[in-house]
Scaffold this active site. Sequence first.
Site, PDB file in Angstrom:
ATOM      1  CE  LYS A 104      -4.087  -1.548   2.559  1.00 29.05           C
ATOM      2  NZ  LYS A 104      -5.056  -1.303   1.485  1.00 29.05           N
ATOM      3  NE  ARG A 145     -11.215  -8.760  -2.530  1.00 27.93           N
ATOM      4  CZ  ARG A 145     -11.551  -7.826  -3.410  1.00 27.93           C
ATOM      5  NH1 ARG A 145     -11.848  -8.155  -4.647  1.00 27.93           N
ATOM      6  NH2 ARG A 145     -11.599  -6.557  -3.066  1.00 27.93           N
TER       7      ARG A 145
HETATM    8  N1  BES Z   1      -8.248  -3.223   3.997  1.00 29.28           N
HETATM    9  C1  BES Z   1      -8.355  -2.823   2.660  1.00 29.28           C
HETATM   10  C2  BES Z   1      -9.574  -1.956   2.386  1.00 29.28           C
HETATM   11  C3  BES Z   1      -9.669  -0.663   3.129  1.00 29.28           C
HETATM   12  C4  BES Z   1      -9.168   0.487   2.568  1.00 29.28           C
HETATM   13  C5  BES Z   1     -10.328  -0.606   4.328  1.00 29.28           C
HETATM   14  C6  BES Z   1      -9.294   1.674   3.223  1.00 29.28           C
HETATM   15  C7  BES Z   1     -10.463   0.583   4.990  1.00 29.28           C
HETATM   16  C8  BES Z   1      -9.941   1.747   4.445  1.00 29.28           C
HETATM   17  C9  BES Z   1      -8.430  -4.030   1.730  1.00 29.28           C
HETATM   18  O1  BES Z   1      -7.710  -5.129   2.139  1.00 29.28           O
HETATM   19  C10 BES Z   1      -7.902  -3.590   0.401  1.00 29.28           C
HETATM   20  O2  BES Z   1      -6.768  -3.241   0.341  1.00 29.28           O
HETATM   21  N2  BES Z   1      -8.763  -3.601  -0.608  1.00 29.28           N
HETATM   22  C11 BES Z   1      -8.399  -3.194  -1.900  1.00 29.28           C
HETATM   23  C12 BES Z   1      -8.655  -4.315  -2.866  1.00 29.28           C
HETATM   24  C13 BES Z   1      -8.091  -4.076  -4.231  1.00 29.28           C
HETATM   25  C14 BES Z   1      -6.598  -4.312  -4.207  1.00 29.28           C
HETATM   26  C15 BES Z   1      -8.752  -5.019  -5.206  1.00 29.28           C
HETATM   27  C16 BES Z   1      -9.276  -2.001  -2.259  1.00 29.28           C
HETATM   28  O3  BES Z   1     -10.455  -2.000  -1.924  1.00 29.28           O
HETATM   29  O4  BES Z   1      -8.725  -1.059  -2.825  1.00 29.28           O
HETATM   30 ZN    ZN Z   2      -5.656  -5.081   1.651  1.00 30.59          ZN
END
Ligand code: BES
Ligand code: ZN
Length: 446
Positions: free
Chosen positions: A226, A300
């Site tokens: 990230k 997921r």
């Molecule tokens: N934990 C994150 C989602 C998230 C982002 C929660 C900001 C709370 C605040 C999750 O694991 C994630 O990174 N999701 C990605 C998935 C993508 C890589 C397909 C997303 O939603 O951007």
């Molecule tokens: Zn994530």
Amino acid sequence: MITIYFVNPDNYSDFVSGHLEENQIKEKGFFGKHGQVICLLNNKGCISKVLVGLKIKSDPFWTVASLTHQLPEGLYQFDATFLDKKTLLLFHLAWYLGLYRFDRYKTQIPKKVLLEDHVDLDSNLLHRMVQSINWVRDMINTPAEDCGPKDLELNIKQLAKTFDAQMEVFKGEELIEKGYPLVHAVGRASDRKPRVVNLTWGDESHKSLVLIGKGVCFDTGGLDLKSAVGMRQMKKDMAGAANVIGLANLIMGLQLPIYLKLMIPIVDNNLSANSYRPGDIFTSRNGKTVEIGNTDAEGRLILADVLSAACESDPDLIIDFATLTGNRALGSVVSCFSHDVEMTQELQMVGKTYHDPVWSMPLIKQYSQLFESDIADLVNIPKLVVDCGTATAAMFLNEFVSPKTSWIHCDILGFNPNSLPGRPKGGEAMGLRAFYHFLDIWSRRQ
Ligand code: BES
Ligand code: ZN
Ligand code: ZN
């Protein structure tokens, strides 16, 4: 004890007696307008009573929640002359929601505004609710250093001990043996071992419910790391787990007629030489092979195995909570996905009543195609660029739920980005009140 009177422009003068109080009212320009607050002082300079202007019809829940910030230290009580029992309970709840501070790491002691329970109150319901919500908030607010997989497990252990529930934990390599390959793959890079924690409680003759929560103690994104901004809040990636721990605390504490199972996958999504990689393929618990498109779509994956496991016992209902996409669809209004739209619409109504917004969302069949992989059964991110990650993520999970099982998936934000009355900045229980009151009805329905 100081009494708080809820007044309006038509009746506020009935609560003012003598010149001293009249002068203060005039001086401060108080006339009972919605949201106005005045502390009336006696001739010793102490507060004798508080008047709060409220338009009962304009849903004053959050106005009451703001009181704890406006009042000085002291012991208060509500005058309930014009309040029905339900409003009285909601006002007490609002007060406590506003009172919360995460002070574990603060060395200064905050001011104490205390509230005496009104005699007509269901104190058990109120205090269980407050305790559950604040527990959820505390877990989310606690930094990942002090809220790792072991710590989260300990919270569940505490729950099991309090309510004499059965608990089992599968950890590390054992996850492979017990059929949680995706939980293992995501969590294996951390020296804080991944685990699945199960808790079982209640009478088997009651309706059976499985609660599942995403327990990612910290989400670095794994190898598809990230950004700094994206990672900053990722201690909260276990908010789904915290939410279901809080909900289980309510169900057991208030003894709903439910045969309850809590199933929580807990991991750190970390980096190491041992990290799972983009392009890897794993066989999930239900036999479907999953290609990793992005290691940051880890929530997921860990939910997939646990959802499949939950379906094996054929429960009456499965509910999962997860910070799967940070609820990009709706922000602080919980996104509730289910094939049973009647059920999520009922939830939406209940949520409105209890000032806990949840919204019924559709499971869109055509989005399943987005998870087709060239070389495996599925890939964990959509193969086309789509701008509806919350809705597509729900369809990925759908691949792991038996079509005959009743299921609700909730994508939650899990924290308040800014302080609002009753919703202090930081970790937040979302959908807890809506789901508790919904389950209260659901559990007693034939
Ligand atoms: N934990 C994150 C989602 C998230 C982002 C929660 C900001 C709370 C605040 C999750 O694991 C994630 O990174 N999701 C990605 C998935 C993508 C890589 C397909 C997303 O939603 O951007
Ligand atoms: Zn994530
Ligand atoms: Zn995550």
